[in-house]
Scaffold this motif. Structure first.
Motif, PDB file in Angstrom:
ATOM      1  N   GLY A  92     -21.782 -21.591 -16.445  1.00 46.30           N
ATOM      2  CA  GLY A  92     -22.037 -21.948 -17.832  1.00 46.30           C
ATOM      3  C   GLY A  92     -20.819 -21.934 -18.725  1.00 46.30           C
ATOM      4  N   ARG A  93     -19.685 -21.522 -18.179  1.00 49.08           N
ATOM      5  CA  ARG A  93     -18.461 -21.527 -18.987  1.00 49.08           C
ATOM      6  C   ARG A  93     -17.909 -22.940 -19.114  1.00 49.08           C
ATOM      7  NH1 ARG A  93     -15.105 -17.268 -15.664  1.00 49.08           N
ATOM      8  NH2 ARG A  93     -16.415 -18.165 -14.022  1.00 49.08           N
ATOM      9  N   PRO A  94     -17.254 -23.259 -20.223  1.00 52.11           N
ATOM     10  CA  PRO A  94     -16.661 -24.585 -20.354  1.00 52.11           C
ATOM     11  C   PRO A  94     -15.556 -24.803 -19.333  1.00 52.11           C
ATOM     12  CG  PRO A  94     -15.976 -23.164 -22.166  1.00 52.11           C
ATOM     13  CD  PRO A  94     -17.034 -22.422 -21.411  1.00 52.11           C
ATOM     14  N   VAL A  95     -15.423 -26.039 -18.865  1.00 51.35           N
ATOM     15  CA  VAL A  95     -14.419 -26.373 -17.859  1.00 51.35           C
ATOM     16  C   VAL A  95     -13.729 -27.670 -18.265  1.00 51.35           C
ATOM     17  CG1 VAL A  95     -16.137 -27.530 -16.411  1.00 51.35           C
ATOM     18  CG2 VAL A  95     -13.992 -26.763 -15.398  1.00 51.35           C
ATOM     19  N   ALA A  96     -12.427 -27.716 -18.024  1.00 49.15           N
ATOM     20  CA  ALA A  96     -11.630 -28.895 -18.341  1.00 49.15           C
ATOM     21  C   ALA A  96     -10.834 -29.319 -17.122  1.00 49.15           C
ATOM     22  CB  ALA A  96     -10.669 -28.604 -19.496  1.00 49.15           C
ATOM     23  N   ILE A  97     -10.462 -30.583 -17.105  1.00 54.43           N
ATOM     24  CA  ILE A  97      -9.507 -31.102 -16.122  1.00 54.43           C
ATOM     25  C   ILE A  97      -8.227 -31.458 -16.864  1.00 54.43           C
ATOM     26  CG2 ILE A  97      -8.986 -33.012 -14.555  1.00 54.43           C
ATOM     27  CD1 ILE A  97     -11.950 -33.119 -13.860  1.00 54.43           C
ATOM     28  N   ARG A  98      -7.109 -30.878 -16.418  1.00 55.26           N
ATOM     29  CA  ARG A  98      -5.829 -31.260 -17.023  1.00 55.26           C
ATOM     30  C   ARG A  98      -5.291 -32.494 -16.319  1.00 55.26           C
ATOM     31  NH1 ARG A  98      -0.195 -27.875 -18.059  1.00 55.26           N
ATOM     32  NH2 ARG A  98      -0.262 -27.570 -15.801  1.00 55.26           N
ATOM     33  N   LEU A  99      -5.130 -33.549 -17.086  1.00 52.55           N
ATOM     34  CA  LEU A  99      -4.606 -34.806 -16.582  1.00 52.55           C
ATOM     35  C   LEU A  99      -3.096 -34.729 -16.431  1.00 52.55           C
ATOM     36  CD1 LEU A  99      -6.481 -37.037 -19.188  1.00 52.55           C
ATOM     37  CD2 LEU A  99      -7.348 -36.324 -16.947  1.00 52.55           C
ATOM     38  N   ASN A 100      -2.530 -35.717 -15.747  1.00 48.46           N
ATOM     39  CA  ASN A 100      -1.096 -35.926 -15.835  1.00 48.46           C
ATOM     40  C   ASN A 100      -0.790 -36.645 -17.149  1.00 48.46           C
ATOM     41  OD1 ASN A 100       0.532 -35.230 -13.142  1.00 48.46           O
ATOM     42  ND2 ASN A 100      -1.552 -35.823 -12.598  1.00 48.46           N
ATOM     43  N   ARG A 101       0.447 -36.645 -17.508  1.00 44.97           N
ATOM     44  CA  ARG A 101       0.862 -37.153 -18.813  1.00 44.97           C
ATOM     45  C   ARG A 101       0.471 -38.618 -18.993  1.00 44.97           C
ATOM     46  NH1 ARG A 101       6.977 -36.500 -21.361  1.00 44.97           N
ATOM     47  NH2 ARG A 101       6.464 -37.257 -23.471  1.00 44.97           N
ATOM     48  N   ALA A 102       0.062 -38.971 -20.210  1.00 45.92           N
ATOM     49  CA  ALA A 102      -0.247 -40.363 -20.528  1.00 45.92           C
ATOM     50  C   ALA A 102       0.956 -41.241 -20.206  1.00 45.92           C
ATOM     51  CB  ALA A 102      -0.616 -40.499 -22.000  1.00 45.92           C
ATOM     52  N   GLY A 103       0.695 -42.347 -19.490  1.00 41.67           N
ATOM     53  CA  GLY A 103       1.765 -43.253 -19.103  1.00 41.67           C
ATOM     54  C   GLY A 103       2.406 -42.941 -17.777  1.00 41.67           C
ATOM     55  N   SER A 104       2.042 -41.811 -17.156  1.00 39.97           N
ATOM     56  CA  SER A 104       2.604 -41.463 -15.854  1.00 39.97           C
ATOM     57  C   SER A 104       1.933 -42.281 -14.757  1.00 39.97           C
ATOM     58  CB  SER A 104       2.412 -39.967 -15.566  1.00 39.97           C
ATOM     59  OG  SER A 104       1.044 -39.693 -15.311  1.00 39.97           O
ATOM     60  N   ALA A 105       2.524 -42.237 -13.568  1.00 42.76           N
ATOM     61  CA  ALA A 105       1.986 -43.003 -12.441  1.00 42.76           C
ATOM     62  C   ALA A 105       0.602 -42.517 -12.024  1.00 42.76           C
ATOM     63  CB  ALA A 105       2.944 -42.914 -11.262  1.00 42.76           C
ATOM     64  N   HIS A 106       0.256 -41.291 -12.376  1.00 43.03           N
ATOM     65  CA  HIS A 106      -1.024 -40.707 -11.943  1.00 43.03           C
ATOM     66  C   HIS A 106      -2.111 -40.784 -13.017  1.00 43.03           C
ATOM     67  CE1 HIS A 106       1.157 -39.103  -8.508  1.00 43.03           C
ATOM     68  NE2 HIS A 106       2.016 -38.566  -9.332  1.00 43.03           N
ATOM     69  N   TYR A 107      -1.754 -41.171 -14.216  1.00 39.10           N
ATOM     70  CA  TYR A 107      -2.670 -41.032 -15.350  1.00 39.10           C
ATOM     71  C   TYR A 107      -3.955 -41.843 -15.165  1.00 39.10           C
ATOM     72  CZ  TYR A 107      -4.269 -40.982 -20.236  1.00 39.10           C
ATOM     73  OH  TYR A 107      -5.009 -40.845 -21.390  1.00 39.10           O
ATOM     74  N   ALA A 108      -3.847 -43.081 -14.778  1.00 43.02           N
ATOM     75  CA  ALA A 108      -5.039 -43.939 -14.683  1.00 43.02           C
ATOM     76  C   ALA A 108      -6.051 -43.376 -13.690  1.00 43.02           C
ATOM     77  CB  ALA A 108      -4.636 -45.361 -14.297  1.00 43.02           C
ATOM     78  N   GLU A 109      -5.561 -42.915 -12.525  1.00 36.92           N
ATOM     79  CA  GLU A 109      -6.481 -42.352 -11.535  1.00 36.92           C
ATOM     80  C   GLU A 109      -7.061 -41.027 -12.009  1.00 36.92           C
ATOM     81  OE1 GLU A 109      -5.287 -43.393  -7.174  1.00 36.92           O
ATOM     82  OE2 GLU A 109      -3.441 -43.038  -8.301  1.00 36.92           O
ATOM     83  N   ASP A 110      -6.267 -40.237 -12.733  1.00 37.06           N
ATOM     84  CA  ASP A 110      -6.792 -38.993 -13.305  1.00 37.06           C
ATOM     85  C   ASP A 110      -7.910 -39.280 -14.298  1.00 37.06           C
ATOM     86  OD1 ASP A 110      -4.841 -37.672 -11.866  1.00 37.06           O
ATOM     87  OD2 ASP A 110      -3.616 -37.153 -13.606  1.00 37.06           O
ATOM     88  N   VAL A 111      -7.687 -40.268 -15.148  1.00 42.48           N
ATOM     89  CA  VAL A 111      -8.690 -40.650 -16.145  1.00 42.48           C
ATOM     90  C   VAL A 111      -9.990 -41.061 -15.467  1.00 42.48           C
ATOM     91  CG1 VAL A 111      -9.277 -42.495 -17.774  1.00 42.48           C
ATOM     92  CG2 VAL A 111      -7.123 -41.242 -18.023  1.00 42.48           C
ATOM     93  N   ALA A 112      -9.887 -41.869 -14.418  1.00 38.30           N
ATOM     94  CA  ALA A 112     -11.080 -42.319 -13.707  1.00 38.30           C
ATOM     95  C   ALA A 112     -11.832 -41.139 -13.094  1.00 38.30           C
ATOM     96  CB  ALA A 112     -10.698 -43.327 -12.632  1.00 38.30           C
ATOM     97  N   ALA A 113     -11.100 -40.208 -12.495  1.00 40.07           N
ATOM     98  CA  ALA A 113     -11.739 -39.042 -11.886  1.00 40.07           C
ATOM     99  C   ALA A 113     -12.404 -38.167 -12.938  1.00 40.07           C
ATOM    100  CB  ALA A 113     -10.708 -38.239 -11.099  1.00 40.07           C
ATOM    101  N   ALA A 114     -11.725 -37.962 -14.047  1.00 39.44           N
ATOM    102  CA  ALA A 114     -12.290 -37.128 -15.115  1.00 39.44           C
ATOM    103  C   ALA A 114     -13.535 -37.767 -15.714  1.00 39.44           C
ATOM    104  CB  ALA A 114     -11.242 -36.893 -16.204  1.00 39.44           C
ATOM    105  N   ARG A 115     -13.517 -39.081 -15.858  1.00 35.81           N
ATOM    106  CA  ARG A 115     -14.664 -39.789 -16.431  1.00 35.81           C
ATOM    107  C   ARG A 115     -15.911 -39.610 -15.566  1.00 35.81           C
ATOM    108  NH1 ARG A 115     -12.400 -44.509 -16.941  1.00 35.81           N
ATOM    109  NH2 ARG A 115     -13.138 -45.307 -14.942  1.00 35.81           N
ATOM    110  N   GLU A 116     -15.745 -39.567 -14.245  1.00 33.61           N
ATOM    111  CA  GLU A 116     -16.873 -39.424 -13.329  1.00 33.61           C
ATOM    112  C   GLU A 116     -17.232 -37.966 -13.063  1.00 33.61           C
ATOM    113  OE1 GLU A 116     -18.631 -42.035 -12.420  1.00 33.61           O
ATOM    114  OE2 GLU A 116     -17.231 -43.226 -13.631  1.00 33.61           O
ATOM    115  N   SER A 117     -16.443 -37.042 -13.585  1.00 31.95           N
ATOM    116  CA  SER A 117     -16.691 -35.620 -13.339  1.00 31.95           C
ATOM    117  C   SER A 117     -17.715 -35.070 -14.327  1.00 31.95           C
ATOM    118  CB  SER A 117     -15.382 -34.832 -13.495  1.00 31.95           C
ATOM    119  OG  SER A 117     -15.071 -34.660 -14.878  1.00 31.95           O
ATOM    120  N   ALA A 118     -18.073 -33.803 -14.115  1.00 27.16           N
ATOM    121  CA  ALA A 118     -18.963 -33.109 -15.041  1.00 27.16           C
ATOM    122  C   ALA A 118     -18.199 -32.176 -15.969  1.00 27.16           C
ATOM    123  CB  ALA A 118     -20.012 -32.318 -14.251  1.00 27.16           C
ATOM    124  N   ALA A 119     -16.885 -32.389 -16.085  1.00 24.83           N
ATOM    125  CA  ALA A 119     -16.069 -31.563 -16.973  1.00 24.83           C
ATOM    126  C   ALA A 119     -16.524 -31.727 -18.415  1.00 24.83           C
ATOM    127  CB  ALA A 119     -14.598 -31.939 -16.840  1.00 24.83           C
TER     128      ALA A 119
END
Length: 267
Positions: free
Chosen positions: A61-88
């Motif tokens: 029941g505690r709040p949970v977050a996903i820390r993305l890679n920096r905006a504009g980095s090579a990993h950002y788009a895939e991080d965003v997609a994963a976070a969007r589909e997560s329950a974070a």
């Protein structure tokens, strides 16, 4: 949940399933699953999958977050997609430098955003960034490096930046969290940083090891004496300016006391 009630933000490498499993039995108030600095490039894809699965299982029941890679980095788009589909509940945006970056992270992921202030530009833009988020986190390691503060020189050179982060958060009505303590245990240095952070007005502390949680929870949570005083203040307050324990109180002190008791209830 009002994030200002959180005393500890525990950062975990999302690529480490053992650490994630252990965190479910720890007493941190907020869990951050990291896809950025603590995860090697070759482990990023696996970390995204582990993070998404961990959010679905939850942390009691505690709040949970996903820390993305920096905006504009090579990993950002895939991080965003994963976070969007997560329950974070949240995403954490590192090295935020504009309100637009923070707003985009929220729009793209569909999550509430906490922004890390880790660069001089981020400090300068902190007020605008705070207004686009649900909280600010001081990224003291990166900020020290950017300012040329050598390891071991303490935090005196960060005082202005840390206070500006708190001021920005308060102006926007959002939470503010102090940065990490780098030694991986509870010691006098950790307690000094926690007391300093609370004196600046931070709501809680970022932690990176289970051994740091108890001290940070204790020092960012109300003491028994503070709880007793708050209860007495609320009971004796009758409105307007009046005398209490040798000083003057008014309505704002009653609100502070009520907030302190709310934080004590979480603890």
């Amino acid at each position: 949940m009002d994030l200002r009630l959180c005393r500890t933000l525990l950062f975990l490498p999302a690529s480490n399933p053992r650490a994630i499993a252990k965190a479910r039995d720890l007493e941190a108030d907020f869990i951050v699953l990291d896809l950025e600095d603590s995860v090697r490039d070759e482990d990023k894809a696996r970390a995204r999958a582990e993070a998404a699965e961990a959010t679905r299982s939850g942390f009691g029941g505690r709040p949970v977050a996903i820390r993305l890679n920096r905006a504009g980095s090579a990993h950002y788009a895939e991080d965003v997609a994963a976070a969007r589909e997560s329950a974070a509940d949240f995403v954490v945006l590192p090295k935020a430098e504009s309100a637009g970056e923070a707003a985009d992270a929220g729009r793209l992921t569909g999550k509430q955003v906490l922004a890390m202030i880790e660069t001089p530009r981020g400090v300068i833009e902190a007020a605008a960034i705070a207004a686009a988020t649900h909280g600010l986190i001081a990224g003291t390691n990166d900020l020290s490096a950017e300012l040329g503060i050598a390891v071991g020189q303490g935090r005196a050179g960060l005082a202005y930046a840390l206070q500006r982060i708190v001021l920005a958060a308060r102006a926007a009505g959002v939470a503010a969290f102090d940065g990490v303590y780098n030694r991986l245990e509870q010691d006098e240095g950790l307690e000094i940083e926690c007391r300093e952070g609370r004196s600046f007005g931070f709501d809680g502390k970022s932690v990176i090891h289970p051994s740091q949680i108890a001290a940070a929870n204790r020092l960012f949570g109300p003491s028994e004496a503070e709880v007793r005083s708050a209860r007495r203040l609320i009971a004796e307050a009758s409105g307007g300016a009046e005398r209490f324990q040798g000083g003057m109180i008014e309505a704002m002190h009653v609100e502070q006391a009520r907030f302190l008791l709310a934080k004590a209830r979480l603890a």
